[in-house]
Design an enzyme around this catalytic site. Structure first.
Site, PDB file in Angstrom:
ATOM      1  N   PHE A  43      -5.541  22.998  -5.732  1.00 23.64           N
ATOM      2  CA  PHE A  43      -6.532  21.935  -5.836  1.00 23.64           C
ATOM      3  C   PHE A  43      -6.386  21.056  -4.591  1.00 23.64           C
ATOM      4  O   PHE A  43      -5.412  21.141  -3.862  1.00 23.64           O
ATOM      5  CB  PHE A  43      -6.316  21.096  -7.091  1.00 23.64           C
ATOM      6  CG  PHE A  43      -6.427  21.856  -8.384  1.00 23.64           C
ATOM      7  CD1 PHE A  43      -7.214  23.003  -8.497  1.00 23.64           C
ATOM      8  CD2 PHE A  43      -5.737  21.427  -9.512  1.00 23.64           C
ATOM      9  CE1 PHE A  43      -7.318  23.696  -9.695  1.00 23.64           C
ATOM     10  CE2 PHE A  43      -5.838  22.108 -10.719  1.00 23.64           C
ATOM     11  CZ  PHE A  43      -6.623  23.249 -10.813  1.00 23.64           C
ATOM     12  N   SER A  44      -7.343  20.166  -4.384  1.00 24.00           N
ATOM     13  CA  SER A  44      -7.222  19.293  -3.216  1.00 24.00           C
ATOM     14  C   SER A  44      -5.977  18.416  -3.321  1.00 24.00           C
ATOM     15  O   SER A  44      -5.372  18.073  -2.301  1.00 24.00           O
ATOM     16  CB  SER A  44      -8.480  18.442  -3.034  1.00 24.00           C
ATOM     17  OG  SER A  44      -8.772  17.707  -4.186  1.00 24.00           O
ATOM     18  N   GLU A  45      -5.566  18.041  -4.544  1.00 25.62           N
ATOM     19  CA  GLU A  45      -4.310  17.318  -4.738  1.00 25.62           C
ATOM     20  C   GLU A  45      -3.658  17.666  -6.063  1.00 25.62           C
ATOM     21  O   GLU A  45      -4.333  18.019  -7.037  1.00 25.62           O
ATOM     22  CB  GLU A  45      -4.503  15.799  -4.671  1.00 25.62           C
ATOM     23  CG  GLU A  45      -4.555  15.214  -3.279  1.00 25.62           C
ATOM     24  CD  GLU A  45      -5.962  14.881  -2.838  1.00 25.62           C
ATOM     25  OE1 GLU A  45      -6.155  14.501  -1.677  1.00 25.62           O
ATOM     26  OE2 GLU A  45      -6.885  15.032  -3.670  1.00 25.62           O
ATOM     27  N   THR A  46      -2.349  17.531  -6.073  1.00 26.34           N
ATOM     28  CA  THR A  46      -1.510  17.623  -7.272  1.00 26.34           C
ATOM     29  C   THR A  46      -0.595  16.406  -7.266  1.00 26.34           C
ATOM     30  O   THR A  46      -0.087  16.010  -6.209  1.00 26.34           O
ATOM     31  CB  THR A  46      -0.663  18.907  -7.251  1.00 26.34           C
ATOM     32  OG1 THR A  46      -1.537  20.045  -7.295  1.00 26.34           O
ATOM     33  CG2 THR A  46       0.292  18.972  -8.433  1.00 26.34           C
ATOM     34  N   HIS A  75      -8.786  10.249  -6.245  1.00 25.72           N
ATOM     35  CA  HIS A  75      -8.913  10.920  -7.546  1.00 25.72           C
ATOM     36  C   HIS A  75      -7.553  11.216  -8.167  1.00 25.72           C
ATOM     37  O   HIS A  75      -7.420  11.170  -9.396  1.00 25.72           O
ATOM     38  CB  HIS A  75      -9.833  12.147  -7.430  1.00 25.72           C
ATOM     39  CG  HIS A  75      -9.177  13.464  -7.256  1.00 25.72           C
ATOM     40  ND1 HIS A  75      -8.800  13.969  -6.026  1.00 25.72           N
ATOM     41  CD2 HIS A  75      -8.841  14.420  -8.162  1.00 25.72           C
ATOM     42  CE1 HIS A  75      -8.260  15.160  -6.177  1.00 25.72           C
ATOM     43  NE2 HIS A  75      -8.266  15.460  -7.458  1.00 25.72           N
TER      44      HIS A  75
END
Length: 279
Positions: A43-46, A75
């Site tokens: 994902f774009s971030e974790t 987000h």
């Protein structure tokens, strides 16, 4: 085994918004595994949640993209705040991030946070290079009111106003131009581009960071916060309703308020799945 949660953030319905993996008890994982886990989710971030260093705070949160750790992102902050309130914390909380303590509020599947990080204007990239990066003719870039500007309230983005909604839909990122921008502006998050169209309080936006393995991001709270802080230099108070992700089939809705001193970012988050890391 370590539990994980997946949220759709800035979403109004399931399978919308920006996906976020949250690891609620990250202290069970070795340090070397954090980047690997983020890359596995892709994902774009974790986010990885730890007990706070200051007992007066709610949690310490580390944020990883598929390629690096970052000090702040929008987000992930919203989604992690919702995960924490679902775990029994809040609704008022203070999250320890790489940019310092950040106040947040979460309740009933929605959250908001306020950042007073000062706006940094890092550069004014050449409009022709920005146009190449976005795959657009040069005349689709607005250069009169707000020319392309590299700005940050925690993470740097090039904020570029486009001529109309059709131009936003027509963006086709050119990786070679992103590489040229990265080389020209080192330290600028791989020349990440935040293109937008504004009609009063309504904004439509897209974010591209292909050199960070994010071809397009469905919702980018940190870039939206930078845009609000930048526009609030001339408009106070500022309230915007920003839509992102529509052109990639994951519509997102971000609320923004700015007064020249701080920016508040708000939105919803829906838990969509959960499971265990077999580590």
């Amino acid at each position: 085994m370590t539990r994980y949660l997946v949220y759709d953030v800035f979403a109004e319905a399931p399978f919308e918004g920006n996906q976020l993996a949250v690891i609620p008890a990250a202290d069970t994982l070795p340090e070397a595994a954090l980047q690997q886990v983020a890359r596995e989710f892709n994902f774009s971030e974790t986010t990885f949640v730890y007990p706070p260093e200051d007992p007066a705070h709610s949690a310490r949160v580390r944020i990883f993209t598929p390629t690096m750790e970052v000090p702040f992102a929008g987000h992930p902050t919203i989604g992690t705040a919702v995960a924490l309130v679902e775990a029994g914390l809040g609704p008022e909380m203070v999250l320890e991030l790489g940019i310092g303590p950040l106040p947040a509020h979460a309740a009933q599947g929605a959250a908001r946070f306020t950042t007073a990080a000062p706006l940094e204007v890092l550069a004014y990239p050449e409009p022709a290079l920005v146009a190449r990066a976005l795959g657009l003719p040069g005349d689709r870039i607005v250069t009169t009111r707000n020319p392309p500007v590299m700005a940050s309230v925690g993470l740097p983005f090039t904020l570029t106003e486009l001529a109309d909604r059709a131009a936003l839909s027509a963006c086709r990122p050119d990786t070679a131009a992103f590489e040229a921008g990265r080389d020209a502006y080192p330290g600028a998050l791989d020349f990440a581009q935040y293109a937008y169209v504004r009609d009063g309080a309504a904004v439509h936006a897209r974010m591209f960071a292909p050199l960070d393995q994010i071809p397009e991001d469905p919702a980018t709270g940190s870039a939206a916060a930078a845009l609000a802080a930048y526009l609030a230099q001339d408009e106070r108070p500022l309230r915007l309703s920003l839509r992102q992700g529509e052109d990639m089939g994951r519509p997102s809705l971000i609320g923004l308020e700015a007064d020249g001193r701080s920016v508040t970012v708000s939105g919803g988050a829906r838990r969509i799945m959960e499971g265990r890391l077999l580590l």
